[in-house]
Design an enzyme around this catalytic site. Structure first.
Site, PDB file in Angstrom:
ATOM      1  N   HIS A  86       0.830  -1.202   0.000  1.00  0.00           N
ATOM      2  CA  HIS A  86       0.000   0.000   0.000  1.00  0.00           C
ATOM      3  C   HIS A  86       0.870   1.260   0.000  1.00  0.00           C
ATOM      4  CE1 HIS A  86      -2.203   3.128   2.490  1.00  0.00           C
ATOM      5  NE2 HIS A  86      -2.890   3.073   1.373  1.00  0.00           N
ATOM      6  N   GLU A  89       1.978   1.935  -3.454  1.00  0.00           N
ATOM      7  CA  GLU A  89       0.908   2.537  -4.261  1.00  0.00           C
ATOM      8  C   GLU A  89       0.983   4.056  -4.165  1.00  0.00           C
ATOM      9  OE1 GLU A  89      -3.514   3.828  -3.470  1.00  0.00           O
ATOM     10  OE2 GLU A  89      -3.178   1.729  -2.924  1.00  0.00           O
ATOM     11  N   HIS A  90       1.192   4.576  -2.947  1.00  0.00           N
ATOM     12  CA  HIS A  90       1.331   6.031  -2.756  1.00  0.00           C
ATOM     13  C   HIS A  90       2.564   6.564  -3.480  1.00  0.00           C
ATOM     14  CE1 HIS A  90      -1.511   7.153   0.667  1.00  0.00           C
ATOM     15  NE2 HIS A  90      -1.776   5.878   0.422  1.00  0.00           N
ATOM     16  N   GLU A 166      -3.017   7.895   7.805  1.00  0.00           N
ATOM     17  CA  GLU A 166      -4.155   7.189   7.220  1.00  0.00           C
ATOM     18  C   GLU A 166      -4.574   6.035   8.121  1.00  0.00           C
ATOM     19  OE1 GLU A 166      -5.435   4.918   3.052  1.00  0.00           O
ATOM     20  OE2 GLU A 166      -3.471   5.892   3.236  1.00  0.00           O
TER      21      GLU A 166
END
Length: 462
Positions: A86, A89-90, A166
């Site tokens: 994840h 992905e950023h 997040e």
């Protein structure tokens, strides 16, 4: 950018071949109708560097959805590096040797398009929806960031702070999400699906530039990616543009098979309870480990799909009719099956009380409906209605290009192929009442379930 992709879950919920993200809502995948008009014929081919390309023509509107799916997700992460999929992905939205940070997003915005990305257990996907004239531009940007990211220590630190925040906001501050993480960690005893997609906080805090580059170099290669293009395009045009852009990216080393730890036989009933002052209405969910479309014996996954639909797939399901409509004890009750996992998956039933009803009443009623199907099966009439609903759902899915792109992308990224999607209606039609009863009796066994309870915090006595 999101590791949950709730919009994707909502889009695919009414269809089959499940796709599982972290979080409370399962998402399902789909299928083509029995006959496909010529203008919707799917084209599938490989570039010389190993990148698979699927073209889904749809000429009803002058738009196109462009998606790149990488066959890597959180379940492929090295031990101790949870959250790297994840996190990366950023990082894919940062500067490259060809484009400054933010330039890709601005280019999409300037032409009135949209773009985003999501990470799951088994894949990571990036997508843009634009006018067909901008397709080559999108391919150029995606091909560029496939290999040309500039990852400095400052970039890593800044984006790591973003994903830590997040996690705090979406998981740690949400009692439902906290419970679901704990249930996953209890349901799965050995499988990496027990680790949250976003990662464990203490491991996320340690992610660094070395980790990111190693992950990038291993997985972000054309021979580990699937390109899906759906919309107002012709296959020949897509092939030419793909060869011009993605075709220039060098093939990476062949990756080994995605073989993960095998789940041991489950022989106990487990419960997880979380009481929180922010909870006003309690709820529960009960889960079982079951085969996915990728691991099931022939016909089992299709039967589990239909079992979920009959048992708790909407307001016509047994659970909804019994608990919400007739008994009036539940505000919600349902079931889901997440079929497009690369490894085994989970089957879920859930419910929440309403009014003066108690959570124990709802749970007992759900248990009774599950046991009734396991012992008595389903009727031919309700099975046929469930089949009809599933197959008709594709007519609605075809109205949205992104639905079709997600359906094919999720299937191909988890070991399936175009034919699996196209042949799904025929396999669904062949499921018998005996097969539905058999999977309920075989897998939905109370003594092998994992149940999560989310409860209001008890008031302290004076």
């Amino acid at each position: 950018m999101t590791f949950r992709a709730e919009w994707l879950r909502t889009t695919l919920l009414a269809t089959s071949l499940a796709l599982f993200m972290t979080g409370p809502m399962p998402a399902e995948s789909l299928v083509l109708p029995d006959t496909v008009p010529a203008e919707f014929k799917i084209t599938d081919f490989l570039l010389d560097n190993g990148m698979e390309v699927v073209v889904i023509p749809d000429h009803r509107a002058p738009i196109v959805t462009h998606m790149v799916w990488y066959k890597v997700g959180s379940a492929d992460e090295p031990p101790g590096k949870s959250g790297i999929a994840h996190f990366f992905e950023h990082l894919m939205f940062k500067a490259t040797t060809q484009h400054a940070a933010g330039e890709f997003d601005r280019a999409v915005s300037d032409i009135g398009g949209s773009n985003n990305a999501f990470t799951s257990y088994d894949y990571t996907a990036f997508y843009e929806t634009v006018a067909p004239s901008a397709l080559e531009l999108m391919m150029g940007f995606e091909a560029d960031r496939m290999r040309n990211l500039i990852l400095t220590d400052e970039v890593i630190k800044t984006e790591r702070d973003v994903i830590l925040e997040e996690r705090r906001s979406r998981i740690d501050n949400n009692p439902q999400a906290v419970l679901e993480e704990e249930v996953d960690a209890t349901l799965w005893q050995n499988q990496p699906y027990r680790i949250p997609v976003i990662g464990w906080m203490q491991e996320m805090e340690q992610l660094n530039r070395t980790d990111a580059i190693a992950f990038y170099d291993k997985y972000y290669r054309p021979n580990n990616a699937v390109l899906i293009v759906a919309g107002d395009v012709e296959p020949e045009t897509v092939r030419a543009l793909a060869e011009k852009t993605y075709g220039k990216v060098l093939r990476g080393p062949d990756l080994p098979p995605r073989i993960r730890p095998v789940e041991p036989e489950q022989n106990t009933r487990r419960t997880v309870t979380l009481s929180d002052a922010r909870v006003s209405v309690p709820n529960f969910s009960m889960q079982w480990v079951v085969p996915s479309y990728h691991t099931a014996k022939p016909g089992e996954a299709e039967a589990l799909d239909l079992l979920a639909e009959i048992l708790g797939g909407g307001n016509r399901s047994r659970l909804y009719q019994a608990l919400v409509v007739k008994q009036g004890i539940a505000s919600s009750a349902g079931a889901s099956f997440d079929g497009t996992m690369l490894d085994d998956t989970n089957f879920i039933v859930y419910g929440a009380p309403v009014g003066e009803a108690k959570l124990a009443e709802v749970e007992a009623a759900v248990d009774a409906e599950v046991a009734r199907i396991a012992s008595d099966g389903v009727t031919p009439a309700e099975l046929e209605k469930a089949k009809d609903r599933y197959i008709r759902s594709m007519s609605f899915a075809r109205d949205k290009q992104e639905s079709m792109a997600n359906i094919y992308g999720a299937t191909l990224a988890t070991g399936g192929n175009v034919q699996d999607v196209q042949q799904w209606p025929e396999r669904i039609r062949k499921v018998t009442t005996g097969e539905v009863k058999a999977v309920a009796a075989r897998y939905l066994v109370l003594s092998r379930s994992t149940t999560g309870y989310l409860l209001p915090q008890a008031k302290a006595e004076n």
